[in-house]
Design a protein around this motif. Structure first.
Motif, short mmCIF file in Angstrom:
data_model
loop_
_atom_site.label_atom_id
_atom_site.label_comp_id
_atom_site.label_asym_id
_atom_site.label_seq_id
_atom_site.Cartn_x
_atom_site.Cartn_y
_atom_site.Cartn_z
N UNK A 148 -21.73 40.54 20.70
CA UNK A 148 -21.28 41.40 19.97
C UNK A 148 -19.99 41.30 19.02
N UNK A 149 -19.34 40.21 19.52
CA UNK A 149 -18.30 39.99 18.74
C UNK A 149 -18.73 39.00 17.50
N UNK A 150 -17.86 39.28 16.51
CA UNK A 150 -18.01 38.51 15.22
C UNK A 150 -17.58 37.08 15.40
N UNK A 151 -17.91 36.25 14.94
CA UNK A 151 -17.84 34.60 15.27
C UNK A 151 -16.28 34.46 15.03
N UNK A 152 -15.67 35.00 13.97
CA UNK A 152 -14.21 34.51 13.93
C UNK A 152 -13.22 35.03 14.65
N UNK A 153 -13.50 36.10 15.60
CA UNK A 153 -12.73 36.87 16.72
C UNK A 153 -12.06 36.00 17.40
N UNK A 154 -12.56 35.08 18.24
CA UNK A 154 -11.77 34.42 19.32
C UNK A 154 -11.01 33.22 18.65
N UNK A 155 -11.49 32.50 17.73
CA UNK A 155 -10.68 31.62 17.23
C UNK A 155 -9.43 32.10 16.22
N UNK A 156 -9.61 33.31 15.64
CA UNK A 156 -8.41 33.90 15.05
C UNK A 156 -7.53 34.42 15.97
N UNK A 157 -7.94 35.20 16.86
CA UNK A 157 -6.95 35.73 17.77
C UNK A 157 -6.00 34.61 18.55
N UNK A 158 -6.77 33.61 19.03
CA UNK A 158 -6.17 32.57 19.79
C UNK A 158 -5.35 31.65 18.60
N UNK A 159 -5.78 31.48 17.37
CA UNK A 159 -4.80 30.90 16.26
C UNK A 159 -3.51 31.91 16.14
N UNK A 160 -3.72 32.85 16.05
CA UNK A 160 -2.42 33.86 15.83
C UNK A 160 -1.52 33.82 17.00
N UNK A 161 -1.82 33.80 18.06
CA UNK A 161 -1.08 33.66 19.11
C UNK A 161 -0.35 32.46 19.27
N UNK A 162 -1.02 31.21 18.88
CA UNK A 162 -0.34 30.28 18.86
C UNK A 162 0.66 30.07 18.02
N UNK A 163 0.58 30.76 16.93
CA UNK A 163 1.45 30.82 15.85
C UNK A 163 2.56 31.85 16.18
N UNK A 164 2.79 32.48 17.50
CA UNK A 164 3.86 33.06 17.79
C UNK A 164 3.58 34.51 17.77
N UNK A 165 2.42 35.11 17.14
CA UNK A 165 2.21 36.43 16.81
C UNK A 165 1.77 37.12 18.34
N UNK A 166 2.41 38.53 18.44
CA UNK A 166 1.67 39.22 19.51
C UNK A 166 0.43 39.85 18.86
N UNK A 167 -0.48 39.80 19.92
CA UNK A 167 -1.95 40.34 19.39
C UNK A 167 -2.36 41.64 20.00
N UNK A 168 -2.49 42.71 19.26
CA UNK A 168 -2.86 44.01 19.90
C UNK A 168 -4.17 44.21 19.55
N UNK A 169 -5.23 45.01 20.42
CA UNK A 169 -6.28 45.51 19.92
C UNK A 169 -6.23 47.00 20.28
N UNK A 170 -6.31 47.87 19.15
CA UNK A 170 -6.20 49.49 19.35
C UNK A 170 -6.97 49.96 18.36
N UNK A 171 -8.14 50.56 18.71
CA UNK A 171 -9.11 51.63 17.99
C UNK A 171 -9.66 52.67 18.59
N UNK A 172 -10.41 53.42 17.67
CA UNK A 172 -11.01 54.53 18.02
C UNK A 172 -12.26 54.26 19.09
#
Length: 218
Positions: free
Chosen positions: A82-106
């Motif tokens: 169900x995940x789009x292909x860019x989800x895991x690599x992007x979230x992982x890369x953003x954390x590697x760049x020092x970003x806090x990653x939050x998921x919040x939706x309806x």
């Protein structure tokens, strides 16, 4: 301003909705393409997606039908497909760049549990069902900022839906990235109000890596 936290919507941002609507079509015993077309119709009118179900069954009690599906073992389901292909690599890369990653939706309480079971590279996951408030309400974005652990101007909210994501997050003081994905994302990406309120319009989640890197360039 330098981004510290990136917050992601869920449906049609991280997770495909086609199987979700297909499961509703099967439950209501209508052709999948019929419900898909109705979802497109309500999207074009700027209405909530749930209105597509009411077009099929004007007297439908969606909460009761949801409970009946769960009881029948045909309820909500999420897995890797169900995940789009860019989800895991992007979230992982953003954390590697020092970003806090939050998921919040309806989404429902169950959806929150299913998302956490996927073990995504995220620091925090929550849904409107768990919080007891939903987008576009200001209360939802107050909760988002609590999860962000950063100032509104240092937080980017990413989503596909103008009313729920771009406009409401902007009104709450967050920076926004409108994602050209799914019916809402594609149809409204070039809307003048979306362009005015979105700090970025992106075609893929991977574009956010460039956004973050550009802020780090002297």
């Amino acid at each position: 301003m330098k981004t510290k936290t990136i917050v992601f919507d869920i449906g049609e941002t991280l997770v495909r909705d086609d199987l979700y609507w297909a499961s509703w079509a099967d439950w209501l015993r209508v052709p999948r393409h019929t419900l898909s077309a109705l979802v497109g119709s309500v999207t074009a009118q700027g209405l909530d997606n749930a209105e597509a179900l009411r077009l099929l069954r004007p007297d439908i009690d969606i909460a009761a039908e949801y409970a009946a599906r769960e009881a029948a073992g045909r309820g909500e389901h999420l897995d890797e497909s169900d995940l789009y292909d860019d989800v895991r690599p992007t979230l992982g890369a953003l954390r590697d760049l020092g970003m806090r990653v939050v998921i919040a939706g309806n989404q429902t309480v169950k959806a929150g549990s299913l998302l956490r079971d996927l073990d995504l590279p995220a620091d925090f996951i929550a849904t409107s069902g768990e919080w007891g408030c939903a987008k576009p309400a200001p209360e939802f974005f107050a909760r988002v900022l609590g999860a962000s652990q950063a100032r509104a101007r240092d937080t980017i909210y990413v989503g596909d839906h103008p009313m729920n994501d771009t406009f409401s997050a902007h009104a709450a003081g967050l920076r926004t990235a409108h994602l050209r994905r799914g019916p809402w994302g594609h149809l409204w990406a070039d809307d003048l109000q979306v362009r005015k309120t979105a700090d970025w319009v992106v075609d893929s989640l991977t574009d956010l890596i460039t956004v973050v890197n550009e802020q780090s360039t002297p």
